[in-house]
Write an enzyme that holds these catalytic residues in place. Structure first.
Site, PDB file in Angstrom:
ATOM      1  N   HIS A  55      43.916  58.107  11.883  1.00 38.80           N
ATOM      2  CA  HIS A  55      44.153  58.633  10.628  1.00 38.80           C
ATOM      3  C   HIS A  55      43.759  57.889   9.281  1.00 38.80           C
ATOM      4  O   HIS A  55      44.054  58.144   8.309  1.00 38.80           O
ATOM      5  CB  HIS A  55      45.859  58.755  10.661  1.00 38.80           C
ATOM      6  CG  HIS A  55      46.235  59.643  11.808  1.00 38.80           C
ATOM      7  ND1 HIS A  55      46.687  59.076  12.949  1.00 38.80           N
ATOM      8  CD2 HIS A  55      46.413  60.974  12.110  1.00 38.80           C
ATOM      9  CE1 HIS A  55      47.015  59.686  13.865  1.00 38.80           C
ATOM     10  NE2 HIS A  55      46.920  61.018  13.410  1.00 38.80           N
TER      11      HIS A  55
ATOM     12  N   ASP B 184      39.642  22.567  43.458  1.00 37.96           N
ATOM     13  CA  ASP B 184      39.119  23.157  44.801  1.00 37.96           C
ATOM     14  C   ASP B 184      37.646  22.157  44.741  1.00 37.96           C
ATOM     15  O   ASP B 184      36.792  22.856  44.867  1.00 37.96           O
ATOM     16  CB  ASP B 184      38.877  24.392  44.915  1.00 37.96           C
ATOM     17  CG  ASP B 184      38.939  24.754  46.406  1.00 37.96           C
ATOM     18  OD1 ASP B 184      38.356  23.759  46.941  1.00 37.96           O
ATOM     19  OD2 ASP B 184      39.766  25.624  46.871  1.00 37.96           O
TER      20      ASP B 184
ATOM     21  N   HIS C 118      35.966  22.898  48.533  1.00 38.22           N
ATOM     22  CA  HIS C 118      35.041  24.064  48.744  1.00 38.22           C
ATOM     23  C   HIS C 118      33.704  24.076  48.395  1.00 38.22           C
ATOM     24  O   HIS C 118      32.742  24.758  48.808  1.00 38.22           O
ATOM     25  CB  HIS C 118      35.471  25.518  48.029  1.00 38.22           C
ATOM     26  CG  HIS C 118      35.057  25.888  46.806  1.00 38.22           C
ATOM     27  ND1 HIS C 118      35.494  24.877  45.674  1.00 38.22           N
ATOM     28  CD2 HIS C 118      34.300  26.774  46.189  1.00 38.22           C
ATOM     29  CE1 HIS C 118      34.990  25.124  44.621  1.00 38.22           C
ATOM     30  NE2 HIS C 118      34.245  26.247  44.926  1.00 38.22           N
TER      31      HIS C 118
ATOM     32  N   HIS D 114      29.310  26.568  48.910  1.00 41.72           N
ATOM     33  CA  HIS D 114      28.410  26.547  47.946  1.00 41.72           C
ATOM     34  C   HIS D 114      27.267  25.929  48.692  1.00 41.72           C
ATOM     35  O   HIS D 114      26.276  25.656  48.000  1.00 41.72           O
ATOM     36  CB  HIS D 114      28.610  26.001  46.681  1.00 41.72           C
ATOM     37  CG  HIS D 114      29.775  26.510  45.896  1.00 41.72           C
ATOM     38  ND1 HIS D 114      29.361  27.863  45.340  1.00 41.72           N
ATOM     39  CD2 HIS D 114      30.506  25.837  45.250  1.00 41.72           C
ATOM     40  CE1 HIS D 114      30.648  28.272  44.597  1.00 41.72           C
ATOM     41  NE2 HIS D 114      31.318  27.106  44.636  1.00 41.72           N
TER      42      HIS D 114
ATOM     43  N   ASP E  11      31.852  32.113  44.937  1.00 39.02           N
ATOM     44  CA  ASP E  11      33.232  31.903  44.701  1.00 39.02           C
ATOM     45  C   ASP E  11      33.922  33.231  44.560  1.00 39.02           C
ATOM     46  O   ASP E  11      35.198  33.619  45.289  1.00 39.02           O
ATOM     47  CB  ASP E  11      33.739  31.291  43.192  1.00 39.02           C
ATOM     48  CG  ASP E  11      33.129  29.946  43.325  1.00 39.02           C
ATOM     49  OD1 ASP E  11      33.319  29.212  44.638  1.00 39.02           O
ATOM     50  OD2 ASP E  11      32.922  29.060  42.383  1.00 39.02           O
TER      51      ASP E  11
HETATM   52  O1  UNU Z   1      32.314  25.070  42.429  1.00 39.87           O
HETATM   53  C1  UNU Z   1      32.831  24.097  41.725  1.00 39.87           C
HETATM   54  N1  UNU Z   1      33.978  23.941  41.472  1.00 39.87           N
HETATM   55  C2  UNU Z   1      31.837  22.947  41.525  1.00 39.87           C
HETATM   56  C3  UNU Z   1      30.641  22.962  41.713  1.00 39.87           C
HETATM   57  C4  UNU Z   1      32.243  21.654  41.288  1.00 39.87           C
HETATM   58  C5  UNU Z   1      31.578  20.613  40.926  1.00 39.87           C
HETATM   59  C6  UNU Z   1      30.156  20.535  41.051  1.00 39.87           C
HETATM   60  C7  UNU Z   1      29.651  21.879  41.544  1.00 39.87           C
HETATM   61 FE    FE Z   2      32.948  27.037  43.252  1.00 35.93          FE
END
Ligand code: UNU
Ligand code: FE
Ligand code: FES
Length: 440
Positions: free
Chosen positions: A103, A204, A207, A212, A358
């Site tokens: 409006h 974390d 992981h 990774h 992730d």
């Molecule tokens: O994925 C992660 N949080 C990470 C990757 C942390 C440190 C180095 C690379």
């Molecule tokens: Fe990660």
């Protein structure tokens, strides 16, 4: 209101899975956490001039953040007080006013109602304009260029809210020239609860070598030997839970370690580190050349070094929007900034190799709780609990080594405190978690 004390047990080490799934718990988070806590809005470098604005979200509330003619920054809800239409559809820009498409009510840069079409002939000049300003964000404050807002006028100052996390973050914020966030942000969606990525970034280290593995191998860099936990020195670095639910983990001497060709960055750090040492002391110089995984309570995370800066915007209990910027020092040479952007896109951008690793896990960790019986179970983040303690020189609770869940527990202790609905003052008066142990 739900009694949440039974949802988080053992000083934050045990979580009830319903906190990742139930709609009523999520609604309580919007009320007790997102409507009260300081939430990351922007970096000042995104709004250099009067009239510069951007749109973002606080919880599920859409907000406009705008630089005022006097240089201050204000924020208000991006919904027209007339019939509720979204007023500003742009991600960012420069404006003198915001005009609603429905409006035609128009609002100033401060959210005040300034123009009402046909005002004299239809409202007979009886409309009380101050009542129909766009709903203001109660407080907007900056810390070293990082702009946050809170809907709660009774919230502590931003500096108090960040607490010891600010002392740690000074390691890279308090450099000559400061930092900036390069965008526009990459944006994507993930079907996960917002806390899952926050805990991944806050704690974390576990992981990294496992989830990774392939990405770290593909990205040939000093981090490649971590792949498959082949050569992961879990004792390097430490992990910190600061009061207020913020925290991080650090890998020493690794700020540049994820960059395939990190020479430019290593040279930069070598040149700047003496300045940091002189200005902030030995510890912060070490943090300056560390690689950090970190989260600022509730939903802002970053990896210092990589150099990714993230906002996890909740969109229901099982969904988020991910916004990703690149954090750089303003004084870095242009070629180094571009390298930072390129590495961030390759690792943690929307199609980044580590982001997709992730993302898959985060969606599965959330979605498994669809199961009615599954949802009645618990999760466990007790790693390193028997070793964490206070530190003679560092604030907060310190856990040993990068592979540790100290900061995860700090996040959930804070989550439970705010979810209880007690006031900031009541929470501050209570005894805090304090393991009677020193960590060197
Ligand atoms: O994925 C992660 N949080 C990470 C990757 C942390 C440190 C180095 C690379
Ligand atoms: Fe990660
Ligand atoms: Fe950690 Fe499965 S081993 S979630």
């Amino acid at each position: 209101m739900k009694d949440v004390t039974k949802l988080i047990l053992e000083d934050g080490a045990v979580q009830d899975r319903r906190i990742y799934w139930d709609q009523d718990i999520y609604e309580q988070e919007l009320e007790q956490i997102f409507a009260r806590a300081w939430l990351f809005l922007a970096h000042e470098s995104q709004l250099p001039k009067p009239g510069d604005f951007l749109t973002t979200r606080m919880g599920e509330d859409n907000v406009i953040v705008a630089r005022q003619p006097d240089g201050s920054i204000k924020a208000f809800i991006n919904s027209c007080p007339h019939r509720g239409n979204v007023v500003c559809h742009a991600d960012s820009g420069n404006a003198r006013s915001f005009t609603c498409a429905y409006h035609g009510w128009a609002f100033g840069l401060d959210g005040d109602l300034v123009t009402v079409p046909l005002e004299h002939d239809t409202y007979y000049d009886a409309i009380e304009r101050p009542r129909y300003a766009m709903h203001p964000v109660a407080k907007v404050e900056s810390y070293k260029g990082l702009v946050f807002g809170t809907f709660d006028a009774s919230a502590p100052s931003l500096r108090d809210y960040l607490g010891d996390m600010a002392w740690y973050m000074d390691s890279f914020l308090d450099v000559p020239g400061g930092v900036e966030l390069l965008g526009p942000p990459m944006k994507s969606i993930l079907n996960c609860n917002w806390k899952v990525p926050v805990e991944n970034f806050i704690a974390d280290g576990y992981h990294v070598g496992w989830a990774h593995a392939a990405a770290l191998k593909a990205i040939e860099s000093p981090l490649s030997p971590l792949a498959g936990n082949q050569a992961y020195d879990v004792n390097t670095g430490l992990q910190v839970a600061t009061r207020g639910g913020h925290g991080f983990g650090v890998i020493w001497d690794a700020a540049a370690a994820i960059h395939p060709d990190g020479a430019l960055y290593r040279d930069w750090i070598a040149q700047r580190e003496p300045l940091v040492r002189e200005h902030l002391g030995e510890w912060r110089a070490r943090f300056y050349n560390g690689h950090w995984d970190a989260s600022i309570f509730p939903n802002c995370s970053f990896l210092y070094g990589t150099n990714t800066w993230k906002l996890w915007l909740p969109a229901g209990p099982h969904n988020i929007e991910v916004w990703t910027w690149t954090l750089v020092e303003k004084d870095m040479p242009e070629a180094l900034k571009q390298m930072m952007v390129a590495t961030n896109m390759m690792t943690f951008g929307t199609a980044g190799m580590l982001e997709t690793d992730d993302g898959e896990n985060m969606e599965q960790c959330t979605g498994s709780n669809r199961g009615w019986v599954t949802r009645r179970g618990k999760l466990y983040s007790g790693m390193g609990q028997v070793r964490e303690g206070t530190h003679p020189e560092l604030p907060g609770i310190v856990g040993k080594g990068i592979v540790c869940e100290t900061s995860n527990r700090g996040f959930y202790r804070r989550w439970a405190e705010l979810m209880s609905g007690r006031s900031w003052e009541e929470i501050a008066r209570e005894p805090h978690y304090a393991p009677n142990r020193q960590v060197a």
